[in-house]
Design a protein around this motif. Structure first.
Motif, PDB file in Angstrom:
ATOM      1  N   LYS A 126       0.821  -1.221   0.000  1.00 38.96           N
ATOM      2  CA  LYS A 126       0.000   0.000   0.000  1.00 38.96           C
ATOM      3  C   LYS A 126       0.851   1.267   0.000  1.00 38.96           C
ATOM      4  N   LEU A 127       2.080   1.159   0.507  1.00 39.55           N
ATOM      5  CA  LEU A 127       2.923   2.357   0.560  1.00 39.55           C
ATOM      6  C   LEU A 127       3.635   2.629  -0.770  1.00 39.55           C
ATOM      7  N   LEU A 128       3.405   1.767  -1.749  1.00 39.11           N
ATOM      8  CA  LEU A 128       4.003   2.010  -3.075  1.00 39.11           C
ATOM      9  C   LEU A 128       2.986   2.617  -4.043  1.00 39.11           C
ATOM     10  N   LYS A 129       1.774   2.885  -3.549  1.00 36.00           N
ATOM     11  CA  LYS A 129       0.715   3.447  -4.403  1.00 36.00           C
ATOM     12  C   LYS A 129       1.172   4.746  -5.060  1.00 36.00           C
ATOM     13  N   GLN A 130       0.825   4.862  -6.320  1.00 33.65           N
ATOM     14  CA  GLN A 130       1.244   6.062  -7.056  1.00 33.65           C
ATOM     15  C   GLN A 130       0.184   7.168  -7.031  1.00 33.65           C
ATOM     16  N   ILE A 183      10.214   6.475   1.007  1.00 29.73           N
ATOM     17  CA  ILE A 183      10.046   5.957  -0.353  1.00 29.73           C
ATOM     18  C   ILE A 183       9.862   7.122  -1.333  1.00 29.73           C
ATOM     19  N   GLU A 184       9.044   8.097  -0.944  1.00 28.50           N
ATOM     20  CA  GLU A 184       8.854   9.269  -1.812  1.00 28.50           C
ATOM     21  C   GLU A 184      10.169   9.997  -2.037  1.00 28.50           C
ATOM     22  N   LEU A 233      14.409  -1.587  -3.577  1.00 30.67           N
ATOM     23  CA  LEU A 233      14.906  -1.063  -2.296  1.00 30.67           C
ATOM     24  C   LEU A 233      15.721  -2.158  -1.615  1.00 30.67           C
ATOM     25  N   TYR A 234      16.906  -1.811  -1.099  1.00 28.18           N
ATOM     26  CA  TYR A 234      17.634  -2.780  -0.299  1.00 28.18           C
ATOM     27  C   TYR A 234      17.316  -2.537   1.167  1.00 28.18           C
ATOM     28  N   ARG A 239      14.511   5.515  -7.323  1.00 30.04           N
ATOM     29  CA  ARG A 239      15.600   5.113  -6.428  1.00 30.04           C
ATOM     30  C   ARG A 239      16.892   4.950  -7.208  1.00 30.04           C
ATOM     31  N   VAL A 240      17.985   5.426  -6.630  1.00 34.21           N
ATOM     32  CA  VAL A 240      19.302   5.157  -7.204  1.00 34.21           C
ATOM     33  C   VAL A 240      19.966   4.143  -6.283  1.00 34.21           C
TER      34      VAL A 240
END
Ligand code: SF4
Lengths: 196, 618
Positions: B3-7, B26-27, B57-58, B190-191
């Motif tokens: 749910k926290l990856l919702k765009q 994340i943002e 994400l690591y 993310r880099v």
């Protein structure tokens, strides 16, 4: 809008965290500002779990002693313990089915008499609604739906700034599909029980 | 999708503070995170762990906070945005790394999250980690709300990259464990791969290098102060000659109180959210506009001391108060009632405190302390050790985990505890100066965290005690996170190895190592007896999966027991084990079949053999 302050007390495992999450979601659905806070570190080890939910324009997420407008107790002795959260105008809703703490079994305390408990709460607050939420949950076909029964009673008293429909919408978003029908039934039974 | 990856930018979601911080990270393009779990920060890590399983994400659960900080610091020194997450006391463990990382700095953004726990809801102390910012010289930011916490993470990364040093984001339990609507923002890419630029003369902290780095750190503090002066997180609200300076959740109570007291025209509020370095000039200007100032901050007088010093420098004589008898306490957490009453008293505003019901005729409600779960293997181990040690004068140092609950009667199996890993180190000292038999307890995760050096010490210095390692295959207390001894196949995760506690203990040189299965009561007692008799360091590894965890993994064959008519009611079971599945009905002991997991410990100790499986009954 007036600020409304709700305290929910329960014993770990009684499903009060889901109840507060449904209420939060209902407020979001209804466009009511809401903030809440929970202490749930040891919820699964049988301790007391307390949630504070503040509806309306306030920044605080906790509620001081003597400042709850509504106290919703999932277990009668815990409702009594939380009486210091109330004031003379507080409405109290409690489940009457006891879950004696372990300390009683090992002789370190006496479980309060249920009639006296209700008289005490009644005499110190505006109104007490007492119901056997476990029995009603069973009647709804889901013994774990005690939380939904109590939500029904909470909405019936009409203090919170949103409707039963808002809560039912929230239940659809927040509770498992397989239990939705029994949860809704439990909610309705709790609603009716509070209506008396 | 998590749910926290919702765009859905602009969507409002009810998020727990820890979820909001995870979303903020994340943002902000967080690419690398490491932690050791600790309440109240645990859900933040849990969400990142979940997200890492479906994105690039690591994330790792490191063995302890120091390792987590070092792991993240290396990523940040390779230009990757990283985060190290821990509870307040975890920063103590990481402090050695933190202090000098402040000298070296970072090349990619790095945020160190410190989750403080005023009132010690689930901690051994309530230290105020704002002093770590002052001690290390690193910038610190403190949100007041769930929404702000999310926004602040991105800002903290920006400040970190502007100054090339880590930023401490300090929360308290009431941020981490509050829930509020949060508006989703855009997720930055993310880099995840970095480049480490060699520069030994500013990254290898030999004395000659560090002397220069300390100069740089002091210059950085000045730069950070300039940022704090302009920060949107330090702001003034209201007007009037009364002043309140506050931070964190205290700001919420202050803002609500000023509103409730109708005092917004007489009292202005300076909210400090960028709190190290403090915005000195801003505070001095604020003081100049006030007749009297109240500082509202939970914990230590961190701001109060600084503000008083600023006033002295500015030649201002106005009263400034905060921590004082009859005003604010350094103890525990505040609440809206305490803050409103103190503001009213201090500024002479009429206000009637909330009328709490008279509780004098309310009977004492029996206590409901948390208890080890029904069937918890720790209860079985404690019982076996207690029986094996009967007749011995014992000292039981313990450690941090669910098993700390064993300190409550009737188990009463804990005599000393100060911090993670202390069971082992203190056993060395206790056994040297006391004639008692020292038996200490440590969980598997805690053993990996900080028990190992103590055990090496014990072997080397030839101490004399028994260490019981309670191996339940998880980090139970904080919500069942993995640790190096866990088989990650349970999580359906590949690319992990497993470290054997037994091999490790033997490799350290412990000569007396015993494995017990605590659900086998007689065998365990016998084996433990032998270990206790050994002169030198003996280790008992008590292996049984955490019941709650086993339930979660659907590995528990719940076969409840019941109490048959053979029961003569001497209640050995209830009184010695205190398993929450027991209850008393009338005068008779009963077992709640919903709670009983069938560990059968009580059945093995009942002298009448009255406790039988429900199955057999049918
Ligand atoms: S969570 Fe696991 S380790 Fe903790 S008390 Fe329950 S069974 Fe025991």
């Amino acid at each position: 809008m007036d600020t409304k302050r709700l305290i929910i007390v329960a014993v770990g495992g009684q499903g009060n965290l889901l109840a507060s999450s449904v209420l939060g979601e209902a407020a979001l659905v209804a466009g009511v500002p809401v903030r809440m806070s929970e202490i749930h570190g040891m919820a699964q080890r049988g301790g007391v779990v307390e949630s504070a939910i503040v509806f309306g324009e306030a920044k605080s997420t906790i509620i001081a002693d003597g400042e709850a407008d509504v106290l919703l107790g999932f277990e009668p002795s815990e409702t009594l313990r939380a009486l210091n959260k109330c004031h003379a105008g507080t409405v109290v809703i409690t489940n009457t089915a006891p879950l004696p703490p372990f300390t009683v079994a090992i002789g370190k305390g006496v479980y309060p008499d249920l009639d006296q408990l209700q008289d005490l709460i009644q005499s110190k607050t505006e109104r007490l609604i007492a119901l056997d939420a476990v029995a009603l949950a069973k009647e709804a076909g889901n013994v774990l739906a005690v939380n939904m029964v109590l939500l029904g009673s909470l909405i019936q008293i009409g203090i919170l700034p949103f409707s039963a429909d808002d809560v039912k919408t929230a239940m659809q978003n927040k509770t498992k599909k397989a239990f939705l029908a029994s949860n809704l039934k439990a909610f309705d039974l709790g609603y009716q029980a509070a209506a008396g | 999708m998590h749910k926290l990856l919702k765009q859905d930018i602009g969507e409002k979601m009810m998020l727990l503070g820890n979820e909001a911080i995870a979303r903020g990270a994340i943002e902000a393009g967080l690419a690398f995170a490491a932690t050791y779990p600790g309440t109240p920060s645990s859900e933040l890590s849990l969400n990142l762990f979940q997200i890492s399983q479906e994105s690039d994400l690591y994330f790792e659960y490191s063995t302890n906070e120091k390792v987590a900080l070092e792991v993240a610091a290396a990523a940040a020194n390779s230009g990757v945005r990283s985060m190290a997450i821990m509870k307040h006391v975890g920063v103590n463990v990481a402090a050695d790394a933190l202090m000098t990382l402040a000298y070296v700095g970072v090349t990619g953004g790095m945020v160190v999250l410190s989750a403080d726990d005023p009132f010690m809801f689930s901690s051994q102390n309530e230290q105020d980690n704002r002093y770590y910012a002052k001690l290390s010289g690193l910038p610190m930011m403190e949100p007041s709300s769930v929404e702000e916490a999310k926004e602040m993470v991105a800002k903290a990364f920006e400040v970190s990259e502007a100054l090339n040093e880590p930023v401490i984001l300090r929360t308290t339990t009431r941020i981490n464990h509050s829930t509020a609507p949060v508006t989703l923002g855009e997720i930055k890419p993310r880099v995840t791969q970095g480049i480490f630029e060699k520069d030994p003369f500013s990254k290898v902290t030999v004395p000659a290098v560090s002397r220069n780095l300390h100069v740089k750190l002091l210059e950085n503090i000045d730069k950070a102060k300039a940022l704090a002066e302009k920060s949107e997180y330090n702001f003034i609200e209201g007007t009037g000659s009364g002043g309140i300076i506050c931070n964190g959740v205290s700001y919420n109570y202050v803002a609500d109180a000023v509103k409730d007291l109708n005092a917004a025209k007489n009292i202005k509020i300076l909210r400090i959210g960028f709190s190290y370095p403090l915005p000195e000039q801003m505070i001095k200007n604020f003081l100049k506009d006030c007749d009297q100032v109240l500082i509202v901050e939970e914990g230590e007088p961190y701001m109060e001391e600084a503000v008083k010093a600023f006033a002295q420098e500015a030649g201002l004589m106005l009263p400034i108060n905060g921590k004082k008898k009859d005003l604010f306490s350094r103890l525990y957490e505040y609440n809206p009632g305490i803050v409103r009453q103190n503001i009213a008293t201090y500024f002479g505003i009429d206000s009637t405190p909330a009328a709490i019901p008279d509780m004098s005729d309310v009977p004492d409600v029996p206590m409901r302390p948390p208890n080890l779960c029904a069937g918890c293997s720790h209860r079985a181990t404690f019982y076996a050790v207690k029986k094996a040690a009967e007749g011995l004068d014992t000292i039981y140092p313990t450690d941090i985990g669910c098993y700390t609950l064993g300190f409550l009667p009737p188990l009463s199996m804990a005599d000393f505890l100060i911090c993670m890993g202390s069971s082992v180190g203190t056993s060395c000292g206790f056994s040297k100066v006391n004639t008692n038999k020292v038996v200490s307890f440590i969980g598997d995760s805690t053993f990996f965290h900080s028990g190992i050096p103590g055990l090496v010490n014990a072997v080397f210095n030839n101490h004399n005690f028994t260490l019981v390692i309670l191996d339940n295959g998880t980090t139970a207390m904080t919500g069942h996170q993995p640790h190096p001894g866990v088989n990650m196949d349970d999580f359906n995760l590949k690319d992990y190895k497993q470290v054997s506690i037994e091999k490790l203990v033997r490799a350290i040189g412990v000569e007396h190592v015993t494995l017990v299965k605590p659900y086998k009561v007689k065998k365990s007692i016998q084996a433990i007896k032998e270990a206790l008799e050994y002169q030198g360091v003996s280790v008992i590894i008590s292996e049984e999966m955490c019941t709650l965890y086993a339930k979660g993994l659907k590995r528990l064959k719940q076969r409840p027991f019941y109490i048959s008519d053979k029961c003569t009611n001497h209640r050995e079971c209830v009184n010695e084990l205190a398993c929450p599945a027991f209850f008393i009905e009338g005068t008779k002991v009963n077992i709640d079949a919903d709670q009983c997991v069938g560990c059968a410990i009580c059945a093995q100790i009942c002298p009448e053999n009255a406790i039988l499986p429900v199955k057999a009954k049918a």
